[in-house]
Design a protein around this motif. Structure first.
Motif, mmCIF file in Angstrom:
data_model
loop_
_atom_site.group_PDB
_atom_site.id
_atom_site.type_symbol
_atom_site.label_atom_id
_atom_site.label_comp_id
_atom_site.label_asym_id
_atom_site.label_seq_id
_atom_site.Cartn_x
_atom_site.Cartn_y
_atom_site.Cartn_z
ATOM 1 N N VAL A 229 16.837 47.943 -21.941
ATOM 2 C CA VAL A 229 18.351 48.100 -22.323
ATOM 3 C C VAL A 229 18.245 47.951 -23.522
ATOM 4 O O VAL A 229 18.655 49.218 -24.585
ATOM 5 C CB VAL A 229 19.294 46.715 -21.245
ATOM 6 N N MET A 230 17.817 46.801 -24.303
ATOM 7 C CA MET A 230 16.950 47.298 -25.976
ATOM 8 C C MET A 230 16.438 48.139 -26.172
ATOM 9 O O MET A 230 16.760 48.583 -26.769
ATOM 10 C CB MET A 230 16.724 45.963 -25.895
ATOM 11 N N ALA B 208 24.015 44.025 -20.231
ATOM 12 C CA ALA B 208 23.330 44.554 -18.573
ATOM 13 C C ALA B 208 22.319 43.158 -18.200
ATOM 14 O O ALA B 208 22.435 43.565 -16.323
ATOM 15 C CB ALA B 208 22.268 44.989 -19.352
ATOM 16 N N ARG B 209 22.104 42.017 -18.086
ATOM 17 C CA ARG B 209 21.149 40.871 -17.436
ATOM 18 C C ARG B 209 22.758 40.180 -16.829
ATOM 19 O O ARG B 209 23.069 39.858 -16.186
ATOM 20 C CB ARG B 209 20.393 40.036 -18.792
ATOM 21 N N ASP B 210 23.819 40.384 -17.776
ATOM 22 C CA ASP B 210 24.687 39.377 -16.869
ATOM 23 C C ASP B 210 25.337 40.274 -15.515
ATOM 24 O O ASP B 210 25.522 39.806 -14.595
ATOM 25 C CB ASP B 210 25.848 39.679 -17.890
ATOM 26 N N ASN B 211 25.740 41.759 -15.620
ATOM 27 C CA ASN B 211 25.899 42.938 -14.870
ATOM 28 C C ASN B 211 24.728 42.209 -13.475
ATOM 29 O O ASN B 211 25.090 42.603 -12.227
ATOM 30 C CB ASN B 211 26.332 43.954 -15.422
ATOM 31 N N LYS B 212 23.566 42.795 -13.911
ATOM 32 C CA LYS B 212 22.392 42.850 -12.922
ATOM 33 C C LYS B 212 22.747 41.177 -11.889
ATOM 34 O O LYS B 212 22.276 41.169 -10.754
ATOM 35 C CB LYS B 212 21.093 43.119 -13.561
ATOM 36 N N ARG B 213 22.554 40.254 -12.969
ATOM 37 C CA ARG B 213 22.884 39.246 -12.446
ATOM 38 C C ARG B 213 24.167 38.807 -11.265
ATOM 39 O O ARG B 213 24.200 38.452 -10.123
ATOM 40 C CB ARG B 213 22.806 37.906 -13.628
ATOM 41 N N ILE B 214 25.114 39.331 -11.791
ATOM 42 C CA ILE B 214 26.279 39.319 -10.551
ATOM 43 C C ILE B 214 26.679 40.193 -9.861
ATOM 44 O O ILE B 214 26.456 39.830 -8.835
ATOM 45 C CB ILE B 214 27.706 39.748 -12.283
ATOM 46 N N GLY B 215 25.863 40.873 -9.940
ATOM 47 C CA GLY B 215 25.532 42.240 -8.808
ATOM 48 C C GLY B 215 25.070 41.916 -7.277
ATOM 49 O O GLY B 215 25.165 41.672 -6.123
ATOM 50 N N ARG B 216 23.386 41.172 -8.316
ATOM 51 C CA ARG B 216 22.581 39.920 -7.032
ATOM 52 C C ARG B 216 23.027 39.188 -6.522
ATOM 53 O O ARG B 216 23.160 38.883 -4.956
ATOM 54 C CB ARG B 216 21.293 39.389 -7.839
ATOM 55 N N LEU B 217 24.296 38.427 -6.684
ATOM 56 C CA LEU B 217 25.118 37.448 -6.589
ATOM 57 C C LEU B 217 26.002 38.661 -5.549
ATOM 58 O O LEU B 217 26.146 37.676 -4.265
ATOM 59 C CB LEU B 217 26.125 36.724 -8.005
ATOM 60 N N LEU B 218 26.638 38.754 -5.897
ATOM 61 C CA LEU B 218 27.776 39.912 -4.444
ATOM 62 C C LEU B 218 26.665 40.448 -3.711
ATOM 63 O O LEU B 218 27.400 40.042 -2.467
ATOM 64 C CB LEU B 218 28.271 40.991 -5.579
#
Length: 120
Positions: free
Chosen positions: A17-18, A50-60
């Motif tokens: 992403v960077m 992007a990493r936060d969104n990916k983590r939240i998506g995985r947790l969901l």
């Protein structure tokens, strides 16, 4: 400056992403007005989000919620449900967790209380 080696290094570090944000910055004339620190902060923010969104998506996904797209904005506040908007808004802030308070969920059989417990 050679951009290709830098892009390859960012990708080898898994900073995709960077790398994409940096390419975007190089083509945006408005970004050129920012100093180095400002531009760098934007790159780091993009990667962090992007990493936060990916983590939240995985947790969901791992939560295996019955309705994974459910959100507070979609709550039906029909009078027959007797839901208090202010109370829902207060509970959604999560302040009750920081205050070490208890929340008791009651209702008739079959309304989804146990589903709520699994989601938490």
């Amino acid at each position: 400056m050679l951009t290709e080696p830098t892009l390859e290094k960012l990708k080898s570090l898994h900073l995709y992403v960077m790398a994409n944000a940096w390419v975007g910055q190089r083509t945006d004339p408005a970004i050129a007005e920012l100093d180095f620190d400002g531009r760098f902060a934007l790159l780091v923010d993009a990667e962090h989000i992007a990493r936060d969104n990916k983590r939240i998506g995985r947790l969901l996904r791992e939560a295996k919620l019955r309705i994974p797209s459910a959100c507070l904005e979609d709550i039906d506040y029909a009078p027959k449900r007797e839901l208090d908007r202010a109370q829902i808004r207060q509970l959604s802030s999560g302040r009750w967790i920081a205050d070490h308070a208890n929340v008791l969920i009651t209702g008739m059989t079959g309304v989804g209380k146990s589903v709520t417990e699994q989601a938490v």
